[in-house]
Design a protein around this motif. Structure first.
Motif, PDB file in Angstrom:
ATOM      1  N   GLU A 123       7.257 -11.800   3.074  1.00  0.00           N
ATOM      2  CA  GLU A 123       7.293 -10.993   4.291  1.00  0.00           C
ATOM      3  C   GLU A 123       5.987 -10.231   4.456  1.00  0.00           C
ATOM      4  OE1 GLU A 123      10.767  -8.486   4.331  1.00  0.00           O
ATOM      5  OE2 GLU A 123      12.144 -10.193   4.103  1.00  0.00           O
ATOM      6  N   GLN A 124       5.743  -9.780   5.670  1.00  0.00           N
ATOM      7  CA  GLN A 124       4.577  -8.948   5.977  1.00  0.00           C
ATOM      8  C   GLN A 124       5.080  -7.545   6.293  1.00  0.00           C
ATOM      9  OE1 GLN A 124       1.306 -10.008   5.799  1.00  0.00           O
ATOM     10  NE2 GLN A 124       2.261 -11.828   4.939  1.00  0.00           N
ATOM     11  N   TRP A 125       4.643  -6.570   5.504  1.00  0.00           N
ATOM     12  CA  TRP A 125       5.088  -5.191   5.677  1.00  0.00           C
ATOM     13  C   TRP A 125       3.912  -4.293   6.016  1.00  0.00           C
ATOM     14  CZ3 TRP A 125       9.121  -3.058   1.722  1.00  0.00           C
ATOM     15  CH2 TRP A 125      10.264  -3.855   1.747  1.00  0.00           C
ATOM     16  N   GLN A 166     -10.268  -2.441  -1.980  1.00  0.00           N
ATOM     17  CA  GLN A 166     -11.079  -1.614  -1.085  1.00  0.00           C
ATOM     18  C   GLN A 166     -11.791  -2.484  -0.049  1.00  0.00           C
ATOM     19  OE1 GLN A 166     -13.387   0.487  -4.075  1.00  0.00           O
ATOM     20  NE2 GLN A 166     -12.148   2.329  -3.822  1.00  0.00           N
ATOM     21  N   LYS A 167     -12.255  -3.627  -0.487  1.00  0.00           N
ATOM     22  CA  LYS A 167     -12.983  -4.533   0.414  1.00  0.00           C
ATOM     23  C   LYS A 167     -12.070  -5.143   1.474  1.00  0.00           C
ATOM     24  CE  LYS A 167     -15.798  -8.720   0.412  1.00  0.00           C
ATOM     25  NZ  LYS A 167     -16.396  -9.774  -0.422  1.00  0.00           N
ATOM     26  N   HIS A 168     -10.871  -5.587   1.057  1.00  0.00           N
ATOM     27  CA  HIS A 168      -9.978  -6.311   1.967  1.00  0.00           C
ATOM     28  C   HIS A 168      -8.873  -5.449   2.576  1.00  0.00           C
ATOM     29  CE1 HIS A 168     -11.742  -9.613  -0.497  1.00  0.00           C
ATOM     30  NE2 HIS A 168     -11.911 -10.093   0.717  1.00  0.00           N
ATOM     31  N   GLY A 169      -8.663  -4.256   2.049  1.00  0.00           N
ATOM     32  CA  GLY A 169      -7.645  -3.371   2.608  1.00  0.00           C
ATOM     33  C   GLY A 169      -6.219  -3.777   2.290  1.00  0.00           C
ATOM     34  N   THR A 170      -6.066  -4.655   1.321  1.00  0.00           N
ATOM     35  CA  THR A 170      -4.741  -5.103   0.902  1.00  0.00           C
ATOM     36  C   THR A 170      -4.859  -5.700  -0.497  1.00  0.00           C
ATOM     37  OG1 THR A 170      -2.754  -6.305   1.576  1.00  0.00           O
ATOM     38  CG2 THR A 170      -4.865  -7.433   1.896  1.00  0.00           C
ATOM     39  N   TRP A 171      -3.748  -6.123  -1.043  1.00  0.00           N
ATOM     40  CA  TRP A 171      -3.774  -6.711  -2.378  1.00  0.00           C
ATOM     41  C   TRP A 171      -4.078  -8.199  -2.304  1.00  0.00           C
ATOM     42  CZ3 TRP A 171       0.838  -3.298  -2.525  1.00  0.00           C
ATOM     43  CH2 TRP A 171       1.819  -3.679  -1.621  1.00  0.00           C
ATOM     44  N   PRO A 172      -4.655  -8.753  -3.397  1.00  0.00           N
ATOM     45  CA  PRO A 172      -5.014 -10.169  -3.389  1.00  0.00           C
ATOM     46  C   PRO A 172      -3.814 -11.102  -3.538  1.00  0.00           C
ATOM     47  CG  PRO A 172      -5.619  -9.185  -5.491  1.00  0.00           C
ATOM     48  CD  PRO A 172      -5.138  -8.072  -4.614  1.00  0.00           C
ATOM     49  N   VAL A 173      -2.747 -10.608  -4.152  1.00  0.00           N
ATOM     50  CA  VAL A 173      -1.531 -11.393  -4.376  1.00  0.00           C
ATOM     51  C   VAL A 173      -0.340 -10.485  -4.081  1.00  0.00           C
ATOM     52  CG1 VAL A 173      -0.192 -12.664  -6.092  1.00  0.00           C
ATOM     53  CG2 VAL A 173      -2.683 -12.721  -6.191  1.00  0.00           C
ATOM     54  N   ALA A 174       0.625 -11.009  -3.383  1.00  0.00           N
ATOM     55  CA  ALA A 174       1.796 -10.216  -3.004  1.00  0.00           C
ATOM     56  C   ALA A 174       2.596  -9.773  -4.231  1.00  0.00           C
ATOM     57  CB  ALA A 174       2.698 -11.033  -2.080  1.00  0.00           C
ATOM     58  N   GLN A 199      -5.928   8.270   0.841  1.00  0.00           N
ATOM     59  CA  GLN A 199      -7.330   8.574   1.127  1.00  0.00           C
ATOM     60  C   GLN A 199      -7.734   8.150   2.533  1.00  0.00           C
ATOM     61  OE1 GLN A 199      -9.167   6.380  -2.074  1.00  0.00           O
ATOM     62  NE2 GLN A 199      -8.969   8.077  -3.511  1.00  0.00           N
ATOM     63  N   ASP A 200      -6.785   7.711   3.330  1.00  0.00           N
ATOM     64  CA  ASP A 200      -7.052   7.216   4.678  1.00  0.00           C
ATOM     65  C   ASP A 200      -8.089   6.105   4.699  1.00  0.00           C
ATOM     66  OD1 ASP A 200      -5.206   8.490   6.251  1.00  0.00           O
ATOM     67  OD2 ASP A 200      -6.464  10.264   6.586  1.00  0.00           O
ATOM     68  N   ALA A 201      -8.041   5.241   3.709  1.00  0.00           N
ATOM     69  CA  ALA A 201      -8.959   4.101   3.644  1.00  0.00           C
ATOM     70  C   ALA A 201      -8.627   3.126   4.769  1.00  0.00           C
ATOM     71  CB  ALA A 201      -8.832   3.417   2.288  1.00  0.00           C
ATOM     72  N   ASP A 202      -9.558   2.267   5.062  1.00  0.00           N
ATOM     73  CA  ASP A 202      -9.368   1.253   6.094  1.00  0.00           C
ATOM     74  C   ASP A 202      -8.494   0.145   5.520  1.00  0.00           C
ATOM     75  OD1 ASP A 202      -9.618  -0.152   8.469  1.00  0.00           O
ATOM     76  OD2 ASP A 202     -11.531  -1.067   7.892  1.00  0.00           O
ATOM     77  N   LEU A 203      -7.207   0.175   5.844  1.00  0.00           N
ATOM     78  CA  LEU A 203      -6.248  -0.787   5.301  1.00  0.00           C
ATOM     79  C   LEU A 203      -5.903  -1.857   6.327  1.00  0.00           C
ATOM     80  CD1 LEU A 203      -3.786   1.598   3.429  1.00  0.00           C
ATOM     81  CD2 LEU A 203      -5.572   0.152   2.444  1.00  0.00           C
ATOM     82  N   ALA A 204      -5.510  -3.014   5.824  1.00  0.00           N
ATOM     83  CA  ALA A 204      -5.016  -4.076   6.693  1.00  0.00           C
ATOM     84  C   ALA A 204      -3.767  -3.581   7.415  1.00  0.00           C
ATOM     85  CB  ALA A 204      -4.698  -5.317   5.856  1.00  0.00           C
ATOM     86  N   SER A 205      -3.463  -4.173   8.560  1.00  0.00           N
ATOM     87  CA  SER A 205      -2.293  -3.716   9.322  1.00  0.00           C
ATOM     88  C   SER A 205      -0.985  -4.072   8.622  1.00  0.00           C
ATOM     89  CB  SER A 205      -2.327  -4.275  10.740  1.00  0.00           C
ATOM     90  OG  SER A 205      -2.345  -5.685  10.707  1.00  0.00           O
ATOM     91  N   THR A 206      -0.980  -5.191   7.886  1.00  0.00           N
ATOM     92  CA  THR A 206       0.207  -5.572   7.123  1.00  0.00           C
ATOM     93  C   THR A 206      -0.219  -6.120   5.757  1.00  0.00           C
ATOM     94  OG1 THR A 206       0.270  -7.820   8.021  1.00  0.00           O
ATOM     95  CG2 THR A 206       1.578  -6.131   9.177  1.00  0.00           C
ATOM     96  N   HIS A 207       0.760  -6.168   4.857  1.00  0.00           N
ATOM     97  CA  HIS A 207       0.535  -6.624   3.487  1.00  0.00           C
ATOM     98  C   HIS A 207       1.657  -7.587   3.116  1.00  0.00           C
ATOM     99  CE1 HIS A 207      -2.141  -3.111   3.312  1.00  0.00           C
ATOM    100  NE2 HIS A 207      -1.141  -2.477   3.902  1.00  0.00           N
ATOM    101  N   SER A 208       1.310  -8.671   2.427  1.00  0.00           N
ATOM    102  CA  SER A 208       2.315  -9.637   1.977  1.00  0.00           C
ATOM    103  C   SER A 208       3.141  -9.044   0.847  1.00  0.00           C
ATOM    104  CB  SER A 208       1.638 -10.913   1.474  1.00  0.00           C
ATOM    105  OG  SER A 208       0.940 -11.541   2.525  1.00  0.00           O
ATOM    106  N   VAL A 209       4.448  -9.279   0.896  1.00  0.00           N
ATOM    107  CA  VAL A 209       5.377  -8.819  -0.134  1.00  0.00           C
ATOM    108  C   VAL A 209       6.405  -9.926  -0.364  1.00  0.00           C
ATOM    109  CG1 VAL A 209       7.090  -7.061  -0.766  1.00  0.00           C
ATOM    110  CG2 VAL A 209       5.122  -6.415   0.645  1.00  0.00           C
ATOM    111  N   TRP A 210       6.563 -10.340  -1.630  1.00  0.00           N
ATOM    112  CA  TRP A 210       7.630 -11.278  -1.963  1.00  0.00           C
ATOM    113  C   TRP A 210       8.924 -10.482  -2.106  1.00  0.00           C
ATOM    114  CZ3 TRP A 210       7.629 -16.239  -1.368  1.00  0.00           C
ATOM    115  CH2 TRP A 210       6.468 -16.985  -1.528  1.00  0.00           C
ATOM    116  N   ILE A 211       9.939 -10.810  -1.327  1.00  0.00           N
ATOM    117  CA  ILE A 211      11.237 -10.162  -1.419  1.00  0.00           C
ATOM    118  C   ILE A 211      12.196 -11.106  -2.144  1.00  0.00           C
ATOM    119  CG2 ILE A 211      13.181  -9.158  -0.159  1.00  0.00           C
ATOM    120  CD1 ILE A 211      10.537  -7.573   0.070  1.00  0.00           C
ATOM    121  N   ALA A 212      12.715 -10.633  -3.274  1.00  0.00           N
ATOM    122  CA  ALA A 212      13.692 -11.392  -4.060  1.00  0.00           C
ATOM    123  C   ALA A 212      15.074 -10.846  -3.726  1.00  0.00           C
ATOM    124  CB  ALA A 212      13.418 -11.227  -5.547  1.00  0.00           C
TER     125      ALA A 212
END
Length: 177
Positions: A70-72, A111-119, A159-172
């Protein structure tokens, strides 16, 4: 049904040693035992953290688990994802202000991508569950894997960093029997 026995059988040969069974070899037997597990989940959770999965989560019914990517939004992650190991997340989050941790590949990538590399992997469950030593998994969403990533994302959000609008999350999810 508990998964301890299944996880013992899935131990990567040589786990923790120099000559651990390769991901490609291990995946073949894991796909047979856990056909509902996406390769991403198998690799980042069960293969890489096999002993921790066995010790901490072996009581879960792995064969009944189903996964959905999912995208959260950040706010949903901040408000809904809990962990019985919150002290670990807090400690990791506070380390981000340390110059040594700023050089970490994971911190730099996030910090570079504003999200995690792996959900990360999050368990959805309908009720609170007592787990161990007085700790509780608070419904409805609990982190199974990805404590570093969650800690760093929470700190970046603070820190109000520039984050992606959504982040991938695996929901089990585990169907109730």
């Amino acid at each position: 049904m508990r998964s301890d026995r299944l996880l013992y059988e899935l131990e990567p040969e040589g786990f923790g040693g120099r000559h651990c069974e390769s991901w490609d070899q291990w995946r073949q037997k894991a796909n047979v035992a856990l056909p509902n597990f996406p390769d991403d989940v198998l690799e980042q959770w069960v293969y890489r953290h096999w002993k921790g999965v066995l010790c901490n989560w072996g009581w879960l019914d792995f064969q009944s688990m189903r996964f959905e990517l999912e995208q959260w939004e950040t706010e949903k992650i901040q408000s809904l994802i809990k962990t019985p190991h919150q002290e670990v997340v807090d400690k990791l989050s506070s380390r981000m202000s340390n110059a040594l941790f700023q050089r970490s590949w994971l911190v730099q990538d996030m910090q570079k991508h504003g999200t995690w590399p792996v959900a990360p992997i999050v368990l959805h469950y309908e009720r609170d569950i007592d787990v161990m030593q007085g700790k509780v998994m608070k419904a409805p969403y609990n982190l199974l894997e990805g404590h570093h990533r969650l800690a760093y994302l929470l700190r970046l959000a603070e820190q109000d960093a520039d984050l992606a609008s959504t982040h991938s999350v695996w929901i089990a999810r585990i169907p109730l029997h």
